[in-house]
Design a protein around this motif. Structure first.
Motif, PDB file in Angstrom:
ATOM      1  N   SER A  57       2.361   4.630  -0.870  1.00  0.00           N
ATOM      2  CA  SER A  57       1.845   5.645  -1.768  1.00  0.00           C
ATOM      3  C   SER A  57       2.699   5.761  -3.023  1.00  0.00           C
ATOM      4  O   SER A  57       3.900   5.963  -2.953  1.00  0.00           O
ATOM      5  N   ASP A  97      -6.437  -4.114  -7.639  1.00  0.00           N
ATOM      6  CA  ASP A  97      -6.589  -2.930  -6.805  1.00  0.00           C
ATOM      7  C   ASP A  97      -7.213  -1.818  -7.641  1.00  0.00           C
ATOM      8  O   ASP A  97      -6.645  -1.386  -8.642  1.00  0.00           O
ATOM      9  N   ASP A 149      -8.409   1.067  -6.022  1.00  0.00           N
ATOM     10  CA  ASP A 149      -8.527   2.157  -5.052  1.00  0.00           C
ATOM     11  C   ASP A 149      -7.447   3.217  -5.283  1.00  0.00           C
ATOM     12  O   ASP A 149      -6.279   2.983  -4.984  1.00  0.00           O
ATOM     13  N   GLU A 201      -6.822   5.739  -3.584  1.00  0.00           N
ATOM     14  CA  GLU A 201      -6.274   6.216  -2.318  1.00  0.00           C
ATOM     15  C   GLU A 201      -5.046   5.421  -1.878  1.00  0.00           C
ATOM     16  O   GLU A 201      -4.327   5.852  -0.981  1.00  0.00           O
ATOM     17  N   ASN A 202      -4.805   4.278  -2.508  1.00  0.00           N
ATOM     18  CA  ASN A 202      -3.587   3.518  -2.204  1.00  0.00           C
ATOM     19  C   ASN A 202      -2.356   4.172  -2.819  1.00  0.00           C
ATOM     20  O   ASN A 202      -1.228   3.767  -2.526  1.00  0.00           O
ATOM     21  N   GLY A 234       0.781  -1.222   0.000  1.00  0.00           N
ATOM     22  CA  GLY A 234       0.000   0.000   0.000  1.00  0.00           C
ATOM     23  C   GLY A 234       0.815   1.274   0.000  1.00  0.00           C
ATOM     24  O   GLY A 234       0.267   2.350   0.201  1.00  0.00           O
TER      25      GLY A 234
END
Length: 221
Positions: A153, A188, A190, A192-193, A151
């Motif tokens: 960034s 994935d 998302d 926001e990851n 995860g």
């Protein structure tokens, strides 16, 4: 331009873009799509779809490289205009980008103009695909920018020039990273990851790869 009076905007077919390491199952995802398919293979990796009775293949050869833009445009236009194909697949856009850039590179003394031409060509390609109202599936390799965990960034991204990636995938409804964890193929979705991802179709953020084109299912916990 086209004008649609209030309440008359037609439904559009979905566009999917999935990137990941080799061997994570990107090409295998084509089996989920229903209807007759035209698959453009830019890296010659077609073994996984051998024998699929609903999939025709256009395989790029080394001799096509010097005129790759014209060759791809010709074949994609032909496939999009055909009533035979419901799904168009671009397998390994990373390889396609590199071939196009090789042709463009050096055309201008200003390297920025070369990349601008690359971005414009891919934006035009994405627009043509979107306007066709056919289901589109595209794949790319990934790059790992480093980090300690899944995860982190901005750790993972599609292996493409970033502005070219943005120009092309702006037309897509789903962008996700496929990977394998504990033997399960996951995607994935998302943003926001920190990785390149989005899902305009529903609220799913992490799914099993086998559920890519199934909407509104439970998320992977």
């Amino acid at each position: 331009m086209k004008f649609y009076p209030k309440g008359t905007v037609p439904e559009q077919a979905n566009m999917y873009f999935v990137y990941g390491d080799g061997g994570t199952g990107k090409t295998s995802l084509t089996k989920q799509f229903r209807g007759n398919k035209m698959l453009f293979s830019f890296d010659l990796s077609t073994n996984v779809i051998r024998g699929d009775k609903d999939t025709s293949v256009v395989q790029i050869e080394s001799g096509d490289a010097p005129s790759i833009q014209a060759v791809v445009s010709k074949w994609i236009t032909k496939a999009l205009r055909s009533t035979e194909y419901d799904v168009i697949i671009l397998d390994n856009v990373t390889a396609l980008q590199n071939l196009v850039l090789e042709n463009i590179d050096g055309a201008s003394k200003d390297g920025r103009q070369n990349y601008q031409k690359l971005q414009l060509w891919f934006r035009q390609l994405g627009t043509v695909l979107k306007e066709s109202n056919k289901t589109i599936y595209a794949t790319a390799h990934q790059i790992d920018n480093g980090g300690d965990g899944l995860g982190d960034s901005g750790r993972f991204a599609a292996d493409m020039n970033e502005k070219t990636f943005n120009a092309f995938t702006s037309m897509f409804d789903v962008v996700g990273r496929i990977y394998i964890k504990d033997g399960i193929h996951l995607i994935d979705l998302d943003p926001e990851n920190g990785n390149h991802a989005k899902n305009r179709l529903d609220d799913r953020k992490l799914i099993e790869a086998s559920d890519l084109i199934q909407q509104k299912l439970k998320e992977v916990i």
